[in-house]
Structures are given as C-alpha cells and as structure tokens.
Write a protein that holds these residues in place. Structure first.
Motif: not given
Length: 530
Positions: A14-23, A25-30, A36-38, A44-50
């Motif tokens: 489901g992380m792909v949906d979170d990423f797309v929706n945040r990118k 603007g359909r979901a809030k980026v937190d 951890l913001e930097p 967009y607040g989703v952990i993607v990379y190692q």
C-alpha cells in the motif's frame, strides 16, 4: 522512485498508493518526527530507500554509518534476537537525543516494516538510467534495439518467441533466416526490418554457422544447394544441421522449395563429400576434371518432390525456430472464421467490472492456444488458464474444472479452438479475460455453428462415373451432424440437392481436402447461419 516502488513488496504493502496520493496532493504529507523531514521530504514522507532507514537511525538515534548499515542488514535478515538488540540500541540512542520511547518505538517499527520492501537508492538510480537509455533507443532506433535484444537472448527460445511478438506489435518486419543474407546474430536490414539470426535456429552449432558466414563473406553468395554443400565444411555440418536449415527456411534462397531441398540433401551431401575426398587426394589434374565436376554440380537440378503444405511448413518452422515465422496456422481459417466469429480478439470489448465482480457478457471467439496453465480447483479437479492468439491480440481464458474435464482433449498447445462463453474486464490486469463454457475444434465448430456443407459438381460431359468416387470419399465421414448439399451443374441446368439424414457428415479438414482433390468437384463451401 518508480524503480524502487514498482516491485511486488511495495505494491502489495500500500506504500505506492501513499506515495502517489501525497505526490499529487490528494493526501497530506506528514513525517513520523519533525527531524526526519530532510530525510523523507524527497519521497513525500514515505520510506522508500534503504539509505533512508540508515539516515533515520543516524538522525534520531545517533548511529554511525557502520552501525546504521548493520541495522539495515539485521532488518533484511529478520533475525528476532538481532532485531531485539538493535531495537534497544535505537531506543537508547533516541533517548540520548531527548526522544521518548513512545515516539521512537513506533518509528523503529515503521523502519522495520519498510525495510522489508526498501530498495537501494543507488541501484534505483542506475536502473533508471539504463531504463531511460534503452527506452530512448527503442523509441528512436527500434529495429537496431530489438535486433540487439534478440541477439542477447537468442539461446532462449521462449524469450525469442516473446520478442518476435513484440517486434510485430512494433510494426517491425522480421525476415526469415537465410544462408545468403543472415549472420549468426540478428541484424538490421533497414529501419523497419530485422533479419533473423542463424544462431537462433535449434540444433545448429556456432562452429557450423561461422563456417557458413565466413565462406559467403569471403567468396560469393551460394548459388544452389549443391554449391552450398561443396563450399562449406561438411565435417562441421551434418545431416541434422542441414535438416534444421531446410525446415527453418534458411536455404530457401538456394532455389526450389523446402520439400525438394529436403529430398535432395542426401545427394548434395554425397557429391560434396566426393569433392572433398578428391581435393584431399590431389585429383586436381591437368585435364581439369574436378573443375568440370564442380561446374556440373552447380547446374544439377533438385530432386522433384511434392511441395509441403502450408501446415507442414509451419510445423517445421515451429520445430526449429520455436515459432511460426512465415505465416500463422489461423491464416488458412481466417475467411471461414469471419463467417461465424463476429469480432477478432483485438475488437472485443466488455463493460466495466462492478467492484471485484466481473460484469460479463456472452462471447464467441477463436484463436491458437499459445499457453496453458493448469491448477487444482477448489472441488479437487483441475482447472486451466489458456492464452489464445489470433494474430491481432491475445486473450486469457479461464476454464473451470467441469468444463476442462469435458473438453480436455481439445485443449492442447498450438491447437486452433473456438471458445464459447463470457467475457469481462479483468480486475488484476485491467484488460479483458474470458470464461469458457464450451471449447470446440474446427470440425465441431462447423457442426455447431454451420448450416450445411455444399459440394459443387460441374459435370459437363454428363456421365455418372463420378458418383462412385464421391461416395467413397464421403463414406468414412458419415453419421455426423452437418447436412450435405450437392450443387450440380451440367450443360443444361443447375440444381441444389440436399441429401438425406443418412448422409449427414462430420466436416473435418481431411474431408474438405479430399473433396477438393476430386476432379469433378469445383468448389467445397461450408455455409453458416447469418
């Protein structure tokens, strides 16, 4: 990010949906923590990379680079004892930075969850660059790109088959292998044409092919079969190799047809062997006898043979190339199928699904079975998924256990079938998928969908000798379901006679061919209900 996200783990989590929706603007980026913001802002607040897992450990818990890498490895191995140690180290490090266990604990759990799917960012960047470069080459130099890809995988027949299909989808012409034009690998003939590589022919070794290509490039094109056998090294090219070259169509440019080439192989190889022995023994005497013999062999005619049927040619190509190259088994049936199959596979459509329930409508379609997958059904029987190909597109058809048991004998690879059932939108692929209720071969389809078989007799001389041969031809196919009609034409009249119930026949391909071969018969036509 696309490379890292488009994998089974992220897609299912489901992380792909979170990423797309945040990118978008359909979901809030937190962020799990303001510090951890930097680290997470680029994704967009989703952990993607190692690397982000390692950075979080550094920022929140004071890990060194080496320690963060040890944490990444521990998460990947999922060893409970090691993870318990790492968790405590993380909580202790966070506490030293005034981050409570109530805050740090869920963040560690989140890191652990996404570490299962995390992908190395440097790998993602490298793969993305290669993907961009190859996509650019494919778009701007399609023939060269596909020739290179085919050459890279030419030892894998299954991959070659799929890539040839892709070439056709890209409107690229793939010319057959040819000893006078092909090289070992696939080559570019022009910007929209690829020449088949000799190395992709089954049963032909590279040593034999190297000799063929070198001889042609150092001398001249091969004139005919006898010239070919005389000039190449027959120590490396045996009868099996020659058979494969004939069946693949690689010797078509040497004159004749494949049946005559096949019939002449033994003679041509014998003459070539005699020529080699004469050369080895130094019989190039002053009278030029060997030169004369060479000239005679170039002009020698091929042995006469009945040409292979289209079906034989295609079967031979499939045997040696793994695919049908010069045609398709469905071609010979195309006009007939069009009379009772309303749409080709590419023209099929279906209403959108309602949730997870397919919204299916009736369908009848036809195609060649190019793939079969069976599995155990819930009731204990076997069900199947088959892929149909009619040259315009492909369609997956599921066959439930009861239907599969009934029609299993007809569900075979490379068999042309007519499917009657239902079709709807596939929720998983987004394309179409059908469910079979009946599976017919062509004779059965003719019986179910056909009206009658009409045999046209043109009897200008008015005799009755033809009756016996017609009866003999029809007798083995009687007791079928299809009515038989005779369209009789002589010098004075024309009439259509429907024979009685006893003369109903089974309209197999064999019967239709035998009827057309009768001298008195001018046409054989299967009629269908409009």
């Amino acid at each position: 990010a696309l490379v890292a996200l488009f994998r089974p783990g992220p897609l299912q989590s489901g992380m792909v949906d979170d990423f797309v929706n945040r990118k978008h603007g359909r979901a809030k980026v937190d962020y799990p923590h303001p510090d951890l913001e930097p680290v997470l802002k680029p994704t967009y607040g989703v952990i993607v990379y190692q690397e982000q897992v390692m950075q979080i450990a550094q920022v929140l818990a004071g890990y060194s680079l080496g320690g963060a890498d040890m944490l990444r490895r521990a998460m990947g191995k999922k060893k409970a004892e090691e993870m318990a140690k790492q968790r405590q180290l993380f909580l202790d490090g966070a506490k030293g930075r005034d981050i409570s266990e109530e805050q740090a604990g869920p963040i560690f759990d989140l890191m652990e969850k996404f570490a299962e799917y995390g992908f190395n960012k440097s790998h993602s960047a490298a793969y993305a660059l290669v993907a961009y470069q190859t996509a650019w080459l494919k778009a701007h130099y399609p023939a060269a790109f596909m020739a290179a890809v085919l050459s890279a995988d030419m030892d894998n027949t299954d991959k070659v088959v799929g890539l040839i299909d892709e070439c056709r989808d890209m409107k690229l012409t793939v010319l057959p292998p040819d000893v006078n034009n092909s090289k070992i690998k696939f080559t570019v003939a022009d910007e929209s044409t690829i020449r088949y590589g000799l190395g992709a022919i089954k049963g032909v070794g590279e040593a034999a092919l190297t000799g063929i290509v070198n001889e042609r490039e150092q001398g001249a094109e091969f004139i005919n079969l006898y010239d070919f056998c005389r000039r190449v090294d027959m120590k490396k090219i045996n009868k099996r190799v020659m058979d494969s070259l004939v069946k693949a169509g690689a010797l078509d440019s040497l004159g004749g047809h494949r049946a005559s080439l096949d019939a002449s192989l033994a003679t041509a190889m014998k003459i070539a062997e005699q020529h080699r022995r004469d050369s080895d023994s130094g019989q190039d005497d002053m009278f030029g006898l060997v030169v004369s013999e060479q000239a005679d062999s170039k002009d020698q005619a091929l042995i006469t043979a009945e040409p292979w049927s289209e079906e034989q040619i295609l079967i031979a190509e499939k045997e040696c190339l793994g695919l049908y190259l010069s045609g398709h088994p469905i071609d010979r049936y195309a006009k007939e199928l069009a009379r009772f199959i309303p749409k080709k596979i590419s023209e099929l459509d279906a209403p959108e699904s309602k949730g997870y329930q397919r919204n299916e409508i009736p369908v009848i379609t036809a195609g060649l079975i190019v793939a079969i997958r069976t599995m155990k059904a819930k009731n204990g029987g076997r069900m199947a998924f088959i892929t149909l190909d009619d040259q315009t597109a492909r369609l997956e058809v599921r066959i439930f256990a009861e239907v599969y048991e009934q029609f299993q004998s007809r569900i075979q690879p490379d068999k042309l079938v007519v499917i009657q059932g239902k079709i709807g939108q596939d929720n998983f692929t987004g394309g179409l998928a059908a469910t079979a209720e009946a599976v017919y071969d062509m004779p059965r389809a003719r019986e179910i969908c056909g009206k009658s078989l009409v045999v046209k007799i043109e009897n200008g001389e008015g005799g009755h000798d033809w009756l016996q041969s017609l009866q003999s031809t029809l007798s083995p196919f009687r007791e079928g379901l299809t009515p038989l009609e005779i369209e009789y034409v002589n010098q004075n009249a024309r009439t259509l006679v429907r024979l009685g119930e006893d003369w109903k026949i089974t309209p197999t391909d064999t019967l239709l061919t035998e009827l057309r071969d009768l001298p008195i018969v001018s046409a054989v036509t299967m009629t269908y209900n409009s």
